[in-house]
Enzyme design. Structure first.
Site, mmCIF file in Angstrom:
data_model
loop_
_atom_site.group_PDB
_atom_site.id
_atom_site.type_symbol
_atom_site.label_atom_id
_atom_site.label_comp_id
_atom_site.label_asym_id
_atom_site.label_seq_id
_atom_site.Cartn_x
_atom_site.Cartn_y
_atom_site.Cartn_z
ATOM 1 N N ASP A 1 -3.421 7.745 8.077
ATOM 2 C CA ASP A 1 -4.362 6.870 8.780
ATOM 3 C C ASP A 1 -3.542 6.023 9.755
ATOM 4 O OD1 ASP A 1 -3.168 4.902 7.215
ATOM 5 O OD2 ASP A 1 -4.895 4.619 5.885
ATOM 6 N N SER B 1 0.809 -1.221 0.000
ATOM 7 C CA SER B 1 0.000 0.000 0.000
ATOM 8 C C SER B 1 0.846 1.278 0.000
ATOM 9 C CB SER B 1 -0.938 0.010 1.207
ATOM 10 O OG SER B 1 -0.204 -0.186 2.397
ATOM 11 N N HIS C 1 -0.500 4.513 7.265
ATOM 12 C CA HIS C 1 0.195 5.130 6.129
ATOM 13 C C HIS C 1 0.654 6.552 6.377
ATOM 14 C CE1 HIS C 1 -2.543 1.981 4.537
ATOM 15 N NE2 HIS C 1 -1.394 1.603 4.003
#
Ligand SMILES: *[C@@H]1O[C@H](CO)[C@@H](O)[C@H](O)[C@H]1NC(C)=O
Ligand SMILES: *[C@@H]1O[C@H](CO)[C@@H](O)[C@H](O)[C@H]1NC(C)=O
Ligand SMILES: *[C@@H]1O[C@H](CO)[C@@H](O)[C@H](O)[C@H]1NC(C)=O
Ligand SMILES: *[C@@H]1O[C@H](CO)[C@@H](O)[C@H](O)[C@H]1NC(C)=O
Length: 357
Positions: free
Chosen positions: A322, A40, A325
């Site tokens: 978040d 991610s 990340h």
């Protein structure tokens, strides 16, 4: 004048043209192509049409990205986008999910949120694309490149000049080993787990080399014990703002990764693998002052921003977007550090560059 002199003159003339072109062509990237493998931290949309819970094509993700949410896991550009900019590309590298023929000659981004080195990592999240499948996707792209360039040997030449960045392992720890480790249900010690993962990584990086990669940046893991999800799950250690047990576990991976990189460089002809860190030891974060709380309101279930919720307004002051990340501001800092580590891959002497044709 002998025949061979003619050839020499001709060769010098070509060299002259080549060096002139190098100086007058502006805006050319430092390398012709950039291939990105990872999770991610680099995913730029590959997960959004897949059956997985790890996808974020909704507001407030992308709030600072032109056009809004794209599937990138933060408010704006991710580290792969910024490294592509630093390399001189005028467009971001296209996601594998919809890369066109025109795109793939400049490289492809295979990144998939939730994925890992071990095949079972990420199964929890549904249909994510693990490193093994990312390599299969790359092999598909390579045959397309060969068709476009007319032959396998021209494709091979082209692919040897690209930069490849590989950043995997975060989820093997965050979503696979660490939860078991903290609840003491894993049969593996940290060193045993690291050697298991690195053995698999070794085979996969070798497969990337066999597919023609010669300039490869392999990312070390950061301090995973400092991310909001870890702090929320296990609490900060005494006298620290991080979960030090998690940080210590991850150190084994980086130790073995260094050894692996050295091994690959000594054993694979014409290859340059670079151990790449994206954090500096000095831990200076510029204007970023909030180092532990996420900018957006996160869901307790998956650590992703709650859909439609308003994030913090001073996003450049936050390290985390978040629960997992980094913000775009944090990614800017880490991209610059990583880019410096990667520089041996593109800062090679001119004569080498000419000789490689
Ligand atoms: C390709 O995917 C990206 C990210 O998912 C999206 O922004 C873009 O619109 C897509 N382009 C096409 C042509 O489908
Ligand atoms: C998506 O994944 C879930 C859980 O893995 C599964 O139950 C469901 O059938 C899948 N849906 C489709 C359309 O494949
Ligand atoms: C910090 O913020 C100031 C004022 O906005 C800006 O001029 C400076 O460039 C920033 N520094 C860094 C390292 O981003
Ligand atoms: C960090 O951000 C959180 C959430 O926005 C806030 O409650 C906290 O006071 C901030 N901490 C610092 C040191 O700025």
């Amino acid at each position: 004048m002998t025949h061979s002199n003619n050839i020499n003159v001709c060769f010098l003339f070509l060299l002259f043209i080549a060096s002139t072109l190098q100086t007058i062509v502006v805006g050319e990237p430092k390398v012709p192509c950039f291939f990105i493998f990872g999770d991610s931290l680099v995913d730029n949309g590959n997960n959004i049409n897949r059956n997985t819970t790890t996808k974020v094509n909704y507001f407030p993700y992308g709030i600072d990205f032109p056009g809004g949410p794209t599937g990138r896991f933060n408010n704006g550009r991710n580290i792969a986008d910024i490294i592509a900019e630093l390399l001189g590309f005028d467009k971001y590298i296209a996601p594998f999910a919809n890369a066109t023929n025109q795109d793939i000659l400049r490289g492809v981004n295979y990144g998939s949120g939730g994925s890992g080195i071990l095949e079972e990592t990420g199964h929890l999240f549904g249909d994510v694309i693990n490193f093994k499948e990312q390599l299969s996707n790359h092999e598909v792209v390579i045959s397309r490149v060969a068709r476009l360039l007319g032959s396998e040997s021209v494709a091979k030449q082209h692919l040897s000049r690209c930069i490849y960045s590989v950043g995997m392992g975060n989820n093997d720890y965050l979503a696979n080993y660490l939860p078991q480790y903290h609840s003491k249900t894993t049969p593996y010690t940290p060193r045993q787990f690291a050697s298991l993962v690195i053995a698999q990584y070794s085979k996969q990086l070798r497969r990337l080399y066999d597919a023609g990669a010669r300039k490869v940046a392999v990312f070390a893991l950061g301090k995973l014990g400092c991310i909001p999800q870890q702090l929320a799950a296990y609490g900060a250690s005494d006298g620290s703002s991080c979960v030090e047990t998690s940080n210590n576990v991850v150190k084994s991976f980086n130790e073995y990764l260094k050894i692996l990189i050295h091994y690959l460089n000594s054993n694979l002809a014409d290859a340059k693998f670079v151990y790449t860190q994206d954090t500096s030891d000095s831990e200076s974060y510029g204007n970023i002052s909030n180092l532990s709380e996420p900018c957006c309101g996160v869901s307790a279930e998956d650590g992703q921003c709650v859909a439609g919720s308003a994030p913090c307004s001073n996003r450049d002051a936050y390290l985390f977007w978040d629960a997992f990340h980094p913000t775009e501001a944090a990614s800017l800092l880490s991209a610059k550090i990583a880019y410096d580590h990667m520089s041996p891959l593109f800062a090679e002497p001119e004569s080498d560059a000419v000789a490689s044709y």
